[in-house]
Design an enzyme around this catalytic site. Structure first.
Site, PDB file in Angstrom:
ATOM      1  N   SER A   1       3.488  88.800 -34.559  1.00 59.69           N
ATOM      2  CA  SER A   1       3.095  87.555 -35.203  1.00 59.69           C
ATOM      3  C   SER A   1       2.817  87.890 -36.603  1.00 59.69           C
ATOM      4  CB  SER A   1       2.448  86.702 -34.412  1.00 59.69           C
ATOM      5  OG  SER A   1       1.064  87.286 -34.305  1.00 59.69           O
TER       6      SER A   1
ATOM      7  N   VAL B   1       4.036  99.914 -39.156  1.00 61.33           N
ATOM      8  CA  VAL B   1       3.151 101.011 -38.587  1.00 61.33           C
ATOM      9  C   VAL B   1       2.998 100.638 -37.445  1.00 61.33           C
ATOM     10  CG1 VAL B   1       2.217 101.727 -40.739  1.00 61.33           C
ATOM     11  CG2 VAL B   1       1.170  99.797 -39.598  1.00 61.33           C
TER      12      VAL B   1
ATOM     13  N   THR C   1       7.929  91.907 -31.312  1.00 60.55           N
ATOM     14  CA  THR C   1       7.724  92.005 -32.719  1.00 60.55           C
ATOM     15  C   THR C   1       6.456  91.070 -33.316  1.00 60.55           C
ATOM     16  OG1 THR C   1       9.359  90.230 -32.802  1.00 60.55           O
ATOM     17  CG2 THR C   1      10.227  92.250 -33.419  1.00 60.55           C
TER      18      THR C   1
ATOM     19  N   HIS D   1     -29.256  95.778 -10.425  1.00 59.53           N
ATOM     20  CA  HIS D   1     -30.541  95.054 -11.139  1.00 59.53           C
ATOM     21  C   HIS D   1     -31.317  95.995 -11.943  1.00 59.53           C
ATOM     22  CE1 HIS D   1     -33.904  92.224 -11.451  1.00 59.53           C
ATOM     23  NE2 HIS D   1     -34.632  93.352 -11.068  1.00 59.53           N
TER      24      HIS D   1
ATOM     25  N   ILE E   1     -10.106  83.120 -34.917  1.00 57.27           N
ATOM     26  CA  ILE E   1     -10.417  83.814 -36.383  1.00 57.27           C
ATOM     27  C   ILE E   1     -11.437  83.486 -37.110  1.00 57.27           C
ATOM     28  CG2 ILE E   1      -8.958  84.384 -38.228  1.00 57.27           C
ATOM     29  CD1 ILE E   1      -6.396  84.234 -36.416  1.00 57.27           C
TER      30      ILE E   1
ATOM     31  N   GLU F   1       9.819 100.994 -34.939  1.00 61.01           N
ATOM     32  CA  GLU F   1       8.948 100.157 -35.715  1.00 61.01           C
ATOM     33  C   GLU F   1       9.214 100.282 -36.986  1.00 61.01           C
ATOM     34  OE1 GLU F   1       6.202  98.203 -36.994  1.00 61.01           O
ATOM     35  OE2 GLU F   1       5.796  98.486 -34.897  1.00 61.01           O
TER      36      GLU F   1
ATOM     37  N   GLU G   1     -15.048  84.156 -36.039  1.00 60.47           N
ATOM     38  CA  GLU G   1     -15.454  85.462 -36.143  1.00 60.47           C
ATOM     39  C   GLU G   1     -15.740  85.883 -37.605  1.00 60.47           C
ATOM     40  OE1 GLU G   1     -13.219  87.476 -32.179  1.00 60.47           O
ATOM     41  OE2 GLU G   1     -12.483  88.118 -34.110  1.00 60.47           O
TER      42      GLU G   1
ATOM     43  N   SER H   1     -11.351  76.359 -37.344  1.00 56.71           N
ATOM     44  CA  SER H   1     -12.567  76.850 -36.585  1.00 56.71           C
ATOM     45  C   SER H   1     -12.175  77.370 -35.183  1.00 56.71           C
ATOM     46  CB  SER H   1     -13.442  75.593 -36.465  1.00 56.71           C
ATOM     47  OG  SER H   1     -12.969  74.567 -35.723  1.00 56.71           O
ATOM     48  N   GLY H   2     -11.010  78.059 -35.222  1.00 59.14           N
ATOM     49  CA  GLY H   2     -10.749  78.859 -33.777  1.00 59.14           C
ATOM     50  C   GLY H   2     -11.289  80.273 -33.733  1.00 59.14           C
TER      51      GLY H   2
END
Length: 624
Positions: A230, A119, A228, A543, A269, A116, A272, A266-267
């Site tokens: 994105s 982090v 690795t 239920h 990410i 790594e 949210e 407007s996907g």
């Protein structure tokens, strides 16, 4: 395009071994609970107890049984694979995908190292799904407290609710730190070697790693996994300063809450963050390259989500346009956004806002990995792989012992997909062939209410049906008919299933409503296991629970009567087997009775009773 990248979904069921033998051939249990989000139980409930330390020692002992004799890899040339190895498996990248692969590898007895350079936890834990959920938890509570009508329906009176921006930011940061530490501790305790530095491939089965300014270390492994991840994708013409023009990496720090923020894309990410910012008081403007908002979702779900998540809130939007140029705020001037028509490229408008969030998807982080040393050529930055995550070189042939998982291969850019791919690879390198069905991997958008999906959208399913010659049907159910949703005063939402009426195959399920992200897994598991509708509609749901939304959805499907079911075939086989077993047991009883009678161990009266019962059994078989 400036909408979030949308990639077709895909998984088969994941299985794990229950036991591992240590060096003394004793059997012990290994922790192996896999969370769907890609984080295992150890990441959330790690406790460095003596029992876990003992388990770590045992796993280290088990790994030695698989270790090929270690040797200094620097002695071998880069072009030829080494004859001995330092590790069974080396993973480049310690995000959720690398973590899942590492823990599964240790559980299978492999000596494992993970490299790594930043982090532990990668994007998901540090700059993605984990801190964003902390912010969304705050936005959900703020939204509820500000909804006077909603609170009055419960008979509650709440005075004006406020928030401390730094306190909210600290909540997100503290959660990321906690999960990151737990991931690190879980790998250390289980015997994974964590190597710090930037890793790259230098030749077949050979990797180097090191920190800037220090000499590199070269190590070897029987198999190598690239994981690795994105980074945020920023289109040309957009200048990011990290203050007023930001990516999701910056936004999660919540250093400010602007009065007016433009969100490009407007996907998942973008949606949210619009939920977070509007709950905290911001006005939002969406900039979308396609002709409709939320282009990656099922059209019917998008339409309903727009009516609930966008129209009533302080959100406006521009569709069919590109942000050709964005200039950060400076010298007292606002952020300037120049819009052009997505088709004609003609200038359309200029916006002046307080801040701009670039939510145009993510790009693979594959530069500097030394792929040229094994003749691998990336495609738009993605590492080409086959269905088993094996890396393909520039000539179209497989690179031996080299795999790539997660965002870096572009198959499905989700944290839990990366983890599932990593586990699939470990299964393969330990001798069990495994191909992941990506159409069974669910996805979710954690707005309020949530959106979730698995499999095909309705247009995708109908296109597939036309090509392959089968009919497609749709079943729907509403949250307004669910007792638990009504008790929560959250009746807004639907569940939709796309399926084949001829054989009951589930092609896709889409949910918009309360806890949709949790509900989707019954459908995703059904797709993964190949369960037909006629089977799953017989399942019992508690239920009153939200799970009954799915129960009603399955029952609403109309499957043709001639369709066979896996459960039906299994029952028929079970009945036949049971009948054969019954006949065999009857024969054994008769033989035993004869022996007992011959040796005088059974009374004649008992013998008559047994014969009587046997006659009744035969008559029942004749007339029933």
């Amino acid at each position: 395009m400036q909408s979030a990248i949308a990639i077709p979904l895909s998984q088969t069921s994941l299985t794990r071994p229950n036991r591992v033998l240590n060096s003394t051939n004793s059997v012990f249990s290994t922790p192996r609970s896999l969370r769907f989000c890609g984080l295992r139980r150890e990441a959330f409930a790690f406790s460095p107890s003596n029992q876990l330390a003992l388990r770590s020692d045992r796993i280290r002992n088990a790994s030695r049984r698989f270790q090929v004799s270690a040797a200094a890899s620097s002695a071998a040339g880069n072009g030829a694979p080494p004859k001995s190895f330092d590790y069974d498996l080396i993973i480049i990248g310690a995000g959720v995908g690398g973590h899942g692969a590492a823990l599964h590898a240790v559980g299978k007895g492999l000596k494992t190292a993970i490299i790594e350079g930043d982090v532990v936890g990668g994007t998901c834990v540090n700059r993605g799904c984990v801190p964003s959920k902390a912010l969304l938890a705050v936005s959900g509570r703020m939204r509820e407290l500000h909804n006077e009508h909603h609170m009055k329906a419960f008979g509650l009176q709440v005075s004006a609710a406020g928030y401390d921006r730094q306190g909210v930011a600290d909540h997100a940061n503290n959660l990321a730190t906690k999960i990151r530490n737990n991931l690190t501790n879980s790998m250390k305790a289980l015997g994974v070697d964590i190597l710090t530095g930037f890793g790259s491939v230098v030749g077949p089965q050979k990797v180097k790693y090191g920190k800037v300014g220090f000499s590199d270390n070269v190590i070897t492994a029987k198999n190598i996994i690239i994981a690795t991840g994105s980074v945020p994708f920023v289109p040309k013409g957009i200048e990011v300063d990290g203050k007023t023009v930001i990516t999701s990496d910056h936004a999660l720090k919540l250093e400010s809450v602007p009065d007016w923020i433009a969100i490009v894309g407007s996907g998942y990410i973008g949606l949210e963050f619009s939920d977070v910012y509007t709950a905290l008081g911001s006005e939002v403007t969406f900039i979308e390259a396609l002709d409709q908002l939320m282009p990656g979702f099922d059209p019917e779900i998008s339409k309903l989500a727009q009516r609930v998540l966008i129209n009533p809130r302080k959100i406006d939007y521009h569709t069919g346009v590109f942000a050709s140029k964005i200039t950060p705020a400076k010298d007292g001037k606002p952020v300037m956004i120049e819009l052009i028509d997505a088709k004609t490229k003609e200038p359309k408008d200029t916006l002046e806002v307080d801040a701009a969030l670039i939510a145009t998807g993510r790009a693979p982080f594959t530069n500097g990995l030394g792929l040229e040393n094994v003749n691998v050529v990336t495609q738009r930055g993605f590492i080409p792989v086959d269905e088993r995550m094996r890396v393909i070189d520039g000539n179209g042939t497989l690179v031996p012992n080299l795999y790539c998982i997660g965002d870096a291969n572009g198959k499905l850019m989700l944290a839990h997909a990366a983890s599932a791919q990593g586990i699939s690879v470990v299964e393969q390198v330990t001798g069990r062939d495994h191909v992941l069905n990506h159409l069974s991997i669910p996805a979710a958008c954690f707005t309020h209410p949530e959106i979730s999906m698995v499999g095909l959208t309705e247009p995708q399913a109908r296109e597939k049906g036309e090509k392959e010659g089968f009919k497609v049907s749709v079943a729907k159910t509403s949250f307004k008919a669910n007792t638990k949703a009504l008790a929560e005063n959250e009746g807004e939402g639907i569940a939709k299933m796309i399926y084949r009426p001829d054989n009951g195959e589930i092609l896709g399920v889409h949910i918009f409503g309360l806890h949709a992200a949790d509900l989707i897994h019954e459908a995703s598991n059904a797709i993964a296991l190949g369960t037909r509708i006629e089977d799953i509609k017989l399942a019992v749901h508690a239920h009153p629970t939200l799970s009954e939304v799915l129960d009603e959805l399955f029952k609403a499907a109309k499957v043709e009567s001639h369709a066979t079911t896996k459960t039906g075939d299994a029952k028929k086989k079970l009945l036949n087997t049971s009948e054969d077993d019954g006949r065999r047991r009857d024969g054994e009883k008769q033989s035993s009775v004869c022996k007992d009678l011959a040796f005088g161990s059974i009374r004649p009266s008992s013998f008559v009773e047994i014969i009587y019962v046997r006659v009744l059994s035969l008559l029942s078989r004749i007339f029933v």
